[in-house]
Every structure is written in C-alpha cells, then in structure tokens.
Design a protein around this motif. Structure first.
Motif, PDB file in Angstrom:
ATOM      1  N   ASP A 246       2.714   4.221  10.652  1.00  0.00           N
ATOM      2  CA  ASP A 246       4.011   4.042  10.016  1.00  0.00           C
ATOM      3  C   ASP A 246       4.607   2.673  10.358  1.00  0.00           C
ATOM      4  O   ASP A 246       5.097   1.963   9.483  1.00  0.00           O
ATOM      5  N   VAL A 247       4.534   2.318  11.638  1.00  0.00           N
ATOM      6  CA  VAL A 247       5.064   1.018  12.059  1.00  0.00           C
ATOM      7  C   VAL A 247       4.334  -0.091  11.313  1.00  0.00           C
ATOM      8  O   VAL A 247       4.945  -1.023  10.777  1.00  0.00           O
TER       9      VAL A 247
ATOM     10  N   ASP B 116       4.154  11.615   3.498  1.00  0.00           N
ATOM     11  CA  ASP B 116       2.842  11.262   2.940  1.00  0.00           C
ATOM     12  C   ASP B 116       1.812  10.949   4.022  1.00  0.00           C
ATOM     13  O   ASP B 116       0.705  11.485   4.017  1.00  0.00           O
ATOM     14  N   GLN B 117       2.205  10.048   4.952  1.00  0.00           N
ATOM     15  CA  GLN B 117       1.254   9.624   5.970  1.00  0.00           C
ATOM     16  C   GLN B 117       0.794  10.802   6.820  1.00  0.00           C
ATOM     17  O   GLN B 117      -0.385  10.958   7.102  1.00  0.00           O
ATOM     18  N   VAL B 118       1.781  11.624   7.223  1.00  0.00           N
ATOM     19  CA  VAL B 118       1.460  12.780   8.055  1.00  0.00           C
ATOM     20  C   VAL B 118       0.519  13.712   7.316  1.00  0.00           C
ATOM     21  O   VAL B 118      -0.483  14.177   7.848  1.00  0.00           O
ATOM     22  N   PHE B 119       0.829  13.930   6.045  1.00  0.00           N
ATOM     23  CA  PHE B 119       0.023  14.838   5.239  1.00  0.00           C
ATOM     24  C   PHE B 119      -1.425  14.358   5.155  1.00  0.00           C
ATOM     25  O   PHE B 119      -2.371  15.125   5.324  1.00  0.00           O
TER      26      PHE B 119
ATOM     27  N   MET C 216       0.841  -1.201   0.000  1.00  0.00           N
ATOM     28  CA  MET C 216       0.000   0.000   0.000  1.00  0.00           C
ATOM     29  C   MET C 216       0.872   1.246   0.000  1.00  0.00           C
ATOM     30  O   MET C 216       1.909   1.284   0.645  1.00  0.00           O
ATOM     31  N   SER C 217       0.407   2.274  -0.702  1.00  0.00           N
ATOM     32  CA  SER C 217       1.192   3.505  -0.713  1.00  0.00           C
ATOM     33  C   SER C 217       1.013   4.211   0.629  1.00  0.00           C
ATOM     34  O   SER C 217      -0.029   4.071   1.274  1.00  0.00           O
TER      35      SER C 217
END
Lengths: 352, 292
Positions: free
Chosen positions: B164-165, B230-233, B113-114
C-alpha cells in the motif's frame, strides 16, 4: 566588519552568462550599490556573496577568508530580501529573534537585543503580531530588524524598497541611510533605482549584461560617465544624446547645425551628451539654437521642455516660473563645461 | 430563463449522479442494516430487526473488533510511512531539489497501477518458491531464505502495508511537491542566511508553512487507508486467518460470501462514523486554505 573581494567571478547557466568575469573590491564599512536594469547580474552577484548561488568560477573573499565553499549560515552575513522573506508563522518577535536563536545566543540575551533592534526601526508595539497583520513598510522594517539584531560582517540588501509605494520609499530611504551611518557595517545594496543608488551609496557599480560598466562615487558616475550606457541610465530625465559629427573643433548635428565648440579631433560619427540641467532656456534668438517646443511639462519644482531638434527630441529643464506652450519657439544654449562626447561604435567616452 | 434557474439546472446532473451512486446506496444500506437481511432467506431483506445487527457487531463478534484493530494499525502505519516517504521524495524532487527530471516521470508509475494489480504483483513477488523477494533475500540475507512471507500473520501484515505504501507514495509525493513549491523561496533563503542548518530550515521554516498541505495529505491518506480492500483481497484475502482482514474486507466477506447483507450493512455504517469525521476535517482544511 570586513571588506569583500570578488575576483574573476563568473556565473553561467548553460549558455547564459549572468556575471562575466568580474572583480570588485568593497572596502570595510563601505556602502556599495550594485545598480543596473533587470537581468544585469546585480542580484546574482549579491546572491553569490550570500552563498545562495554557487559561482561558476572565481573567488569570493569576506574579510581574510575565502568563502566559496562556506554555506550561507557560515558566512556571517545578514540579508534583506525584496519580498522581505519573513516567516509567516512566527510573531514579529520570533522573526527578529530567529538569527539569534539558531546561532545559540543565550536566552537571557535574546529579549533585550530583539527589543533594541525593534526600537531602532520603531516596531516595538508590533512585536506580538504576525507579519500578515503588518503593512508593507512595517514588514520591511521587520526584515531590517532581523538583519541588524546581530552584528554581521556584511549586510546584503536585495531591492529592499522596491515593493513599497513611492512616498514610503522616500522615508525608508532616509531611514536606511541614517541606520547605515550609525551601524558602520559593510553593505552591498542591489537596486535598479538610480535615485536610491545616488542617495545611499559611497560607491556605485553600474552593471549591464553581467559586466560592471563603471565603478565610482555617485558624483563620478553622474558627472563623469564612462560610456553611453551609464550616461543614459543615470539621471532623470535621462541625458540627452545627440547624434552628429566633429569637424573643425565644432560638434555638428546630423541635421548640419554647427552646435558647440568641442575639444576633440575630427570624426565622422560622434554622440554629444548633455543633461537637461546643463541646457539653458532663453527667449527666441538668444540661445545657441532656436527650437520648437514639442511638449511643455510643469512638474512644480521645475519645467521640462521637450523640443524638436532636427530629427531628434531633446529635453531641457527650465526655471519653475517659466511658462511656454506647445509649438512656441525658444532659444537653447548648452553649458560647455558639462558636455560629454561618446563614440557611437564602441559606446565609450571620447575624453576631451 | 433566469440566471438563477439556469444555475440550478446546470448543477442538477451532478446532483442526480451523486444521489444515485452515493446518497441512495447509503440510505438503502442504512435501511438494510436494520433488517435480518440474509440473501438466502426470502423476505428477510424486509424483516425489521432493530439495532440487533449493531449490537451483535459491537458486543458479540470478536471478528469485527479484529478487523477494526487491523484497520486501525494498518491506517496508522500506512499513513505515517507513506507521508514520511512522500515528503522525503518531494523534497528531493521539488524544483531546486536534488533529483528531478526523469525521476518524476518514473515516480508516477506505481500510482498508475490499479490496487488489485499491485496486490497480484506483490503476491507473486513474495511467493516463497519463485518470488522476487525470496530470491533477493535468499542471496543477500541467507537467514531470510525460504520464509513464507504471506503465511506468517505479522509478515503478511507487513507485506500488505508495504504494498500500500509503495502504491500511494507517488500521488502524495506529487501533492507535496506542489505544497513545497508554494513555500516562498525567500523565507527558506532568509533562514539559511540567518544561520539555520539544513535541518533547522526544514523544521522551523519549511514544515510549518507546509502544514496545511501536510494535513490534507494525512487526512486524505487516512480516508484511503480506511477503505482499503482491493490489495488485501488480492494479496492475502484477509489471511492468514484474519490477520490482515480490514473492515472493508470484513464487510465484503459477510455480505457477499456469507450472504449476511443486513449485518454487513450495519458494519459499513459503523465505518461511516470515522469517515464522516475525516471528511469533515478534510473539507475544513481545504476550504480554509481557499479562504486565505
């Protein structure tokens, strides 16, 4: 110190049978060799004793304790691995000390015991090195020292000499024999090398396809093989196996030569086994049969004559001073006290 | 054509690509970091400002230090947690481990997954009204019902770390499975027979021999964690407030949203410093291994 009893031990992986319902009683202080070609189940048997492999069925006893459910660490065995299994990140001292440390030996005892073990295998000057800085033979000694540093109930050795070069193997073999006599600990030794088996063992168990073919002293398996497999596997060069039949108290080769008298009933198919050493080489016309030399080899200590015997080739050992050439004709006689008859169908020995 | 010339010609396309996509942007960013560099002021991209952007970031800007702090904690937590979980999973999934077969295939899924998708899906899962976690915790642990996960600074941070983990465990697990496979089985079995318990075999024999691979894993993951954007955004957009604003996010915000290209370029260059150290360490470890 302990005896080992295996009863009806079986190991299967799916359809593949590694060890097939074998029972074996290894005496206290005995040096038992498991001998056989690769895939015969000898290493599996040893790994089951060590606890590194779980048997599919059957029982393993060490001393008076059934150890089937014990972890390797609780079985009080020491093992020497084919690739030595040294800990590459530890010094030689730490390698040898490891079994003592994990068993909670008092610190003050560790140093003298490691030094003594190292001395026994002549490693004293290498104790501060890492395994990487040692030669194959030295690594082998480290593995040995790690096994003898404590006094286990049982030694297990898995082809410990097979990674050494030929010359070193002979030296280490003698050292192993000396050490095992001195230590007097029950030992199971796995090898595919029949010389190692013959020289080291009190008793040898010859294995094939997960089944013990014969259990006996080196003398017995060499001079009194139970079947065709053992006869062909033990001895170098291998025992000559000549196809033929028995008729009127004589062994007749498939070519029709009435070769030697044998004390056995007539039968249409039989195999005559004779070792190269039990054949005498004479001048033409003076033996039981005249044969043409296919190849003449001089090994220095003796000569080996491969001769064309009808459709078969047979190897005879000649005197070390004998000089012949290819295509020469020699007479061969068989030593009638050391002939073996086998049934080619069952592969079992026909007792005379 | 001589072999020597051909050798360099064959490498040339790769060098051109790297230069165009990595080296040149780095140089251009370095140039911009010394300019006023405001997108809404014509000509400011060329106006030289000296070290002022750097000085401003370091001495005058609490938001910069906040994002440094967030990134540091975030990196420490994600690297630690991912490595520990990945190592545990690798032990279970390695040849001879306790789980294998289908599990290994399933495991790779999160990695496929992105990061942006992970961000979006976690945002939905933690939605206080119709999210999966809300429903789950609401039933299992009633006091946790109706918690606005992403509205609380600490909880939001925890969610970002968790996402993230979760996303990185598979890749590192695969790397560690490879590492475990290279630990000779003989040494592990020798330790078992020598009398070591499972834990001691792991601690004394497996772990030391796994150390080089583990080091590579930690360094790689550190690099990835430092760069997280990316994830944070997608998940929090740096919020609530600036509680989850990583350096990458801070750089993006200043550059793209506020148009302060010069300033954000200087922060980006400040971030290059730890990256260079990590990359150097990584290269050293990888090539030292290749030498042996």
């Amino acid at each position: 110190m302990a005896e080992i009893k295996l009863s009806n031990l079986t190991k299967r992986w799916g359809d593949f049978v590694g060890v097939d319902n074998q029972s074996l009683h290894i005496n206290d202080r005995e040096f038992l060799v498991l001998l056989g070609p690769s895939g015969c189940g000898k290493t599996t048997t040893m790994r089951m004793i060590a606890g590194l492999e779980d048997p599919t069925s059957g029982e393993i006893w060490i001393g008076d304790r059934m150890v089937n459910d014990d972890l390797p660490k609780d079985r009080d065995v020491a093992m020497v691995f084919q690739n030595y299994g040294l800990y590459p990140h530890m010094t030689i001292f730490d390698n040898i000390a490891y079994p003592l440390r994990v068993r909670g030996t008092p610190k003050a005892d560790i140093k003298p015991r490691v030094e003594k073990a190292a001395e026994q295998v002549e490693l004293t000057e290498f104790l501060h090195r890492k395994p990487k800085a040692l030669s194959g033979g030295q690594r082998q000694r480290v593995a040995l020292a790690r096994a003898i540093v404590r006094t286990p109930k049982v030694f297990l050795m898995d082809e410990p000499l097979s990674n050494l070069d030929a010359k070193l193997r002979v030296t280490m073999r003698a050292e192993l024999k000396h050490l095992s006599r001195a230590l007097q600990i029950t030992t199971v030794y796995v090898t595919h090398d029949q010389i190692e088996a013959m020289t080291l063992a009190d008793r040898v168990a010859v294995m094939k396809n997960g089944i013990i073919q014969q259990l006996g002293t080196p003398d017995e398996i060499y001079n009194d093989p139970a079947n065709l497999f053992v006869a062909g596997f033990i001895g170098s060069p291998a025992m000559n196996l000549i196809n033929g039949s028995i008729s009127g108290g004589m062994f007749v080769t498939t070519g029709g030569t009435r070769l030697v008298p044998v004390k056995a009933l007539d039968r249409a198919k039989a195999v005559l086994g004779v070792r190269a050493d039990d054949m005498d080489v004479h001048e033409e016309g003076q033996g039981d049969i005249d044969v043409k030399i296919y190849a003449f080899e001089n090994t220095g200590e003796s000569t080996l004559l491969t001769v064309q015997w009808g459709a078969q080739r047979v190897i005879a050992r000649g005197d070390r001073h004998l000089r012949k050439d290819q295509d020469d004709v020699v007479g061969i006689s068989l030593n009638q006290d050391h002939l073996y008859l086998f049934d080619p169908e069952t592969e079992n020995r026909i007792r005379m | 054509m001589r072999d020597n010339t051909l050798k360099y010609l064959l490498v040339l396309p790769a060098v051109i690509v790297v230069f165009a996509t990595a080296i040149w942007p780095l140089i251009e960013a370095a140039r911009l970091s010394f300019t006023v560099g405001r997108l809404n002021r014509p000509g400011s991209l060329e106006r030289y400002l000296g070290w002022e952007n750097y000085v401003w970031a370091i001495l005058e800007e609490p938001a910069f230090w906040n994002s440094v702090w967030v990134t540091t904690i975030y990196t420490l937590l994600t690297v630690g947690l991912t490595t520990v979980f990945a190592l545990g999973l690798a032990m279970l999934l390695a040849p001879g481990g306790r789980l294998r077969s289908a599990a290994q295939t399933l495991l790779i899924l999160p990695f496929a997954m992105s990061p942006a998708l992970i961000g979006v899906s976690f945002r939905f899962m933690f939605n206080p009204e119709f999210g999966l976690f809300d429903a789950f915790f609401g039933v299992m642990i009633p006091p946790l019902a109706d918690v606005s996960w992403l509205a609380d600074p600490k909880l939001a941070f925890a969610v970002v770390v968790m996402a993230d983990v979760w996303g990185w465990i598979p890749f590192l697990t695969l790397v560690l499975i490879g590492g475990l496979a290279s630990v000779p089985r003989d040494t592990v079995e020798a330790a078992q027979v020598d009398g070591a318990s499972g834990w001691r075999v792991f601690k004394d024999v497996t772990l030391p021999q796994l150390a080089p691979v583990l080091a590579v894993v930690v360094i790689l993951k550190s690099i990835f964690s430092l760069k997280t954007f990316d994830q944070v955004f997608m998940l929090t957009n740096g919020g609530p407030g600036t509680a989850t604003q990583t350096l990458s996010h801070y750089i993006y915000f200043n550059g793209m949203k506020y148009g302060q290209i010069g300033y954000s370029a200087s922060v980006a260059w400040l971030m290059v410093i730890p990256m260079i150290f990590l990359t150097y360490a990584y290269a050293k470890f990888v090539f030292r291994k290749a030498d042996q």
